[in-house]
Design a protein around this motif. Structure first.
Motif, PDB file in Angstrom:
ATOM      1  N   ILE A 258       0.620   8.997  -2.480  1.00 54.57           N
ATOM      2  CA  ILE A 258      -0.705   8.637  -2.999  1.00 54.57           C
ATOM      3  C   ILE A 258      -1.088   9.600  -4.126  1.00 54.57           C
ATOM      4  CG2 ILE A 258      -3.168   8.513  -2.457  1.00 54.57           C
ATOM      5  CD1 ILE A 258      -1.833   6.219  -1.207  1.00 54.57           C
TER       6      ILE A 258
ATOM      7  N   ALA B 269      -6.806   1.576  -2.110  1.00 53.93           N
ATOM      8  CA  ALA B 269      -7.401   1.776  -3.424  1.00 53.93           C
ATOM      9  C   ALA B 269      -8.352   2.975  -3.414  1.00 53.93           C
ATOM     10  CB  ALA B 269      -8.153   0.509  -3.856  1.00 53.93           C
TER      11      ALA B 269
ATOM     12  N   TRP C  51      -4.089  -1.806 -10.002  1.00 52.22           N
ATOM     13  CA  TRP C  51      -3.015  -0.935 -10.482  1.00 52.22           C
ATOM     14  C   TRP C  51      -2.149  -0.465  -9.306  1.00 52.22           C
ATOM     15  CZ3 TRP C  51      -0.994   3.874  -9.688  1.00 52.22           C
ATOM     16  CH2 TRP C  51      -0.075   4.335 -10.670  1.00 52.22           C
ATOM     17  N   GLY C  52      -2.811  -0.126  -8.215  1.00 57.11           N
ATOM     18  CA  GLY C  52      -2.097   0.382  -7.051  1.00 57.11           C
ATOM     19  C   GLY C  52      -1.156  -0.655  -6.460  1.00 57.11           C
ATOM     20  N   GLU C  53      -1.624  -1.887  -6.417  1.00 60.86           N
ATOM     21  CA  GLU C  53      -0.752  -2.932  -5.879  1.00 60.86           C
ATOM     22  C   GLU C  53       0.481  -3.102  -6.766  1.00 60.86           C
ATOM     23  OE1 GLU C  53      -2.416  -6.863  -5.548  1.00 60.86           O
ATOM     24  OE2 GLU C  53      -0.457  -7.732  -5.067  1.00 60.86           O
TER      25      GLU C  53
ATOM     26  N   LEU D 181      -6.369   6.171  -3.434  1.00 59.06           N
ATOM     27  CA  LEU D 181      -5.853   6.466  -4.773  1.00 59.06           C
ATOM     28  C   LEU D 181      -6.944   7.059  -5.651  1.00 59.06           C
ATOM     29  CD1 LEU D 181      -3.645   3.467  -6.001  1.00 59.06           C
ATOM     30  CD2 LEU D 181      -2.951   5.861  -5.778  1.00 59.06           C
TER      31      LEU D 181
ATOM     32  N   PRO E  10      -8.127   0.782  -9.310  1.00 57.75           N
ATOM     33  CA  PRO E  10      -7.102   1.326  -8.414  1.00 57.75           C
ATOM     34  C   PRO E  10      -6.482   0.271  -7.500  1.00 57.75           C
ATOM     35  CG  PRO E  10      -9.295   2.101  -7.804  1.00 57.75           C
ATOM     36  CD  PRO E  10      -9.434   1.418  -9.120  1.00 57.75           C
TER      37      PRO E  10
ATOM     38  N   THR F 242       0.820  -1.209   0.000  1.00 58.91           N
ATOM     39  CA  THR F 242       0.000   0.000   0.000  1.00 58.91           C
ATOM     40  C   THR F 242       0.850   1.255   0.000  1.00 58.91           C
ATOM     41  OG1 THR F 242      -0.065  -0.073   2.407  1.00 58.91           O
ATOM     42  CG2 THR F 242      -1.887  -1.117   1.246  1.00 58.91           C
TER      43      THR F 242
ATOM     44  N   ARG G 219       1.817  -0.958  -8.659  1.00 59.85           N
ATOM     45  CA  ARG G 219       2.677   0.222  -8.511  1.00 59.85           C
ATOM     46  C   ARG G 219       3.511   0.122  -7.231  1.00 59.85           C
ATOM     47  NH1 ARG G 219       5.825   3.157  -8.269  1.00 59.85           N
ATOM     48  NH2 ARG G 219       6.132   5.339  -8.863  1.00 59.85           N
TER      49      ARG G 219
ATOM     50  N   TRP H 185       1.150   8.898  -7.168  1.00 56.62           N
ATOM     51  CA  TRP H 185       0.778   7.672  -7.879  1.00 56.62           C
ATOM     52  C   TRP H 185      -0.579   7.839  -8.576  1.00 56.62           C
ATOM     53  CZ3 TRP H 185       2.328   3.102  -4.082  1.00 56.62           C
ATOM     54  CH2 TRP H 185       3.729   3.117  -3.941  1.00 56.62           C
ATOM     55  N   ALA H 186      -1.488   8.533  -7.916  1.00 55.21           N
ATOM     56  CA  ALA H 186      -2.813   8.747  -8.519  1.00 55.21           C
ATOM     57  C   ALA H 186      -2.667   9.506  -9.843  1.00 55.21           C
ATOM     58  CB  ALA H 186      -3.714   9.522  -7.561  1.00 55.21           C
TER      59      ALA H 186
ATOM     60  N   MET I 251      -1.718   7.135 -12.542  1.00 55.89           N
ATOM     61  CA  MET I 251      -2.657   6.052 -12.851  1.00 55.89           C
ATOM     62  C   MET I 251      -3.522   6.400 -14.058  1.00 55.89           C
ATOM     63  SD  MET I 251      -5.221   4.043 -10.268  1.00 55.89           S
ATOM     64  CE  MET I 251      -6.122   5.515  -9.764  1.00 55.89           C
TER      65      MET I 251
END
Length: 574
Positions: free
Chosen positions: A236, A214, A252-254, A217, A249, A169, A256, A239-240, A243
């Motif tokens: 955050i 998520a 994709w977030g994981e 994000l 999210p 995270t 990332r 990264w957002a 994206m």
RNA sequence: GCCCCCGUAGCUCAGUGGAUAGAGCGGCGGACUUCUAAUCCGAUGGCCGCAGGUUCGAAUCCUGCCGGGGGCGCCA
């Protein structure tokens, strides 16, 4: 800022590849194949049987294990044993008299290299040796090279070391660094000691914290504040912004986060064999099969609308909930499934490296693996105590949620991976650690990494300067090592001698910091040797020069091996 | 309340039941026309938290206190 700790990315990658060969070492020894393998039998293997025989000869039953130590004080000889003290009472003898008789017997036909056997104190038997026993260390170390200290202690036991396992995270931060460096060094140590080691990172990619991540994000991408209890870190927002539209999210977030974690850990020299996804495991049906297994074994039961593990049967304080009354599984059940999977993959021993905040979780995990029919000693949990970070004496707090964090990337960027690793590996993970970031950053003698690397750089400079001056090192066979009688020379040799014992102890006790301590001691003896025992000076007689030169080579092998186990580089110049 | 870790020099820490407890840093005093002085040497600096116990011998093992940190959920 190309300081001493700085290395190029490609160099780090090369190092990472090198250690994949089963050892943390890097440089090949320059002399290895050219040497005869003059094996140096350990003096311990000579003296302990001699003591045993002498004891039997005196009508005393020798103990199962005879203690032999190398006294800290030189006047107590090169080796010392307390057998007389340990056996006198049971044998109904006076310890000093027994010691004297032992000394007489041993002095009558002294073992190899022994020049005197003395008694001292309440009944110690002290052996004084001629320096020759140490001289064998030079060819022995050079012949062994990167394998000096390697052992078959683990007998090929399949070990899974699981460590870091940070939630996907966010970035790994400074708080993860202790577990990361410890786990990695432990894995190197165990591999070097004859274990078949696999390193794994458990990816906790399921559950509420993942959803919160998520949601945070998604909110930032929409230009909104994260929801109540969400992640507030600057990353955050960054990264957002990266994206793409339409991405999930969570997925994709994981990805990332994992990319970030893998990158920075690799920069630290920490490379895992496997990243084990909790979500993938759960999707494979492991939860159901584990629960079925537990029920079959009669260790799971239903009560109060929930499903429980009868962990009290295996030493836990209370039974634990596996499935909540709302039908959701607790965090425990996937963890049990995960460990069940580890055993199913054929590992003989599981070592988990956890932070101090998880120690209360150990009994139930042990109970869980017992309830699956395993021996509780097949799971070892190493608890690393917390690290307190300071800057100039002021505590620096880290909290991922609030976004107040020092990332591992920042830390490495400031001081370089070597300083980070050595700093964290200086002391036992049993002790709480205080790291003053200002000190780690400072390129001064307050930072032990420079002291150790400097010793290696100095040894390497000998070869360079010799080449400039056209001086030649003759083959080892032609060197008269008996000329090495200076206390500084002997001190280096003594340190080289104990390395295999240090490695073994460190591996047994899961204590890589013992290797750090040894490396610092060897470096200290090298600096003293370098200072007092010139090699290339014109007034150093040629035969002595040759002997010292080879000693310097052996010492460099020792430094590289020790540093290799710690994953710290040994630059040739600084 | 219960559980785990820690308590050793001014600071940060080593210390396989052994002899006069060590190192680094800081402070004090020395050593470079020589292979890297990012080094070396010297002096200084200790009720090993406290009290009992085991042992021929305890910083180390056991018990109890004191102090610091962490943990004890149908949270993860």
């Amino acid at each position: 800022m190309p300081g001493p700790g700085h290395r190029s990315r490609s160099t780090r990658r090369a190092r990472v590849r090198a250690r994949r060969n089963g050892f943390g070492g890097r440089d090949r020894p320059t002399v290895r194949s050219a040497l005869p393998t003059r094996s140096a039998p350990s003096m311990r293997d000579v003296l302990i049987p001699a003591l045993r025989d002498a004891l039997s000869g005196l009508g005393v039953e020798p103990p199962a294990e005879i203690h032999l130590e190398q006294p800290a004080r030189r006047e107590h000889g090169d080796f010392s044993s307390n057998v007389a003290l340990a056996t006198a009472k049971a044998a109904g003898r006076n310890p000093r008299e027994l010691a004297q008789q032992l000394a007489d017997v041993l002095a009558a036909s002294p073992p190899r290299h022994v020049t005197a056997v003395e008694i001292a104190g309440p009944g110690f038997v002290n052996f004084r040796l001629e320096p020759g026993w140490l001289h064998d260390q030079v060819p022995a170390v050079l012949a062994a090279g990167v394998d000096h200290g390697r052992s078959t202690l683990g007998a090929g036991r399949k070990v899974l070391v699981e460590y870091v396992s940070a939630n996907p995270t966010g970035p790994v931060h400074a708080g993860h660094a202790r577990g990361a460096t410890y786990g990695d060094a432990l894995a190197r140590l165990l591999a070097f000691s004859g274990h078949d080691v696999t390193e794994e990172f458990y990816v906790n990619d399921r559950g509420v914290q993942m959803q919160t991540f998520a949601d945070s994000l998604a909110a930032r991408k929409a230009g909104e504040e994260p929801p109540e209890g969400g992640y507030l870190g600057e990353y955050i927002t960054e990264w957002a912004a990266e994206m793409p539209d339409g991405e999930d999210p969570l997925i994709w977030g994981e990805a990332r986060a994992l990319l970030d974690q893998q990158e920075v850990l690799a920069d630290l020299g920490v490379v895992f064999d496997a990243w084990f996804s909790e979500r993938a495991m759960v999707n494979s049906g492991a939860i159901d099969s584990t629960l079925a297994d537990l029920r079959e074994r009669g260790v799971a039961y239903d009560a109060d609308g929930a499903t429980w593990l009868r962990s009290t049967e295996f030493g836990d304080d209370k039974d634990r909930v596996l499935v909540k009354s709302d039908g959701e599984v607790t965090y425990l059940l996937p963890d049990i499934a995960y460990h069940r999977d580890k055993f199913a993959r054929g590992f003989d021993l599981l070592i988990n490296v956890w932070g101090a905040d998880h120690h209360g979780y150990v009994p139930r995990m042990k109970a869980a693996i017992q309830s699956l029919g395993h021996d509780p000693s097949d799971l070892e949990v190493v608890i690393t105590q917390l690290v307190r970070l300071e800057r100039g004496g002021e505590e620096v707090k880290i909290s991922k949620r609030s976004g107040d964090l020092i990332t591992l990337r920042d830390l490495i960027g400031e001081v370089g991976p070597d300083a980070v690793r050595l700093t964290y590996l200086l002391q036992s993970v049993d002790s709480p650690q205080t790291v003053d970031l200002d000190l780690v950053v400072s390129q001064s003698n307050e930072n032990p990494v420079f002291y150790v690397q400097m010793a290696n750089a100095r040894l390497n400079s000998i070869g360079r300067v010799a080449a400039e001056r056209g001086m030649q090192r003759l083959p080892l066979e032609q060197a008269d090592l008996s000329l090495l009688t200076h206390e500084r020379e002997l001190e280096v040799l003594r340190n080289l001698y104990v390395f295999p014992q240090v490695v073994e102890l460190a591996a047994r006790e899961r204590a890589p910091h013992k290797v750090t301590t040894w490396v610092r001691e060897l470096a200290g003896s090298v600096h003293g040797f370098y200072h007092d025992c010139p090699i290339l000076h014109l007034d150093t007689p040629e035969p002595l020069r040759q002997a010292r030169w080879w000693l310097a080579e052996a010492a460099a092998v020792g430094l590289r091996n020790g540093l290799g186990l710690l994953g710290v580089s040994a630059p040739e110049r600084m």
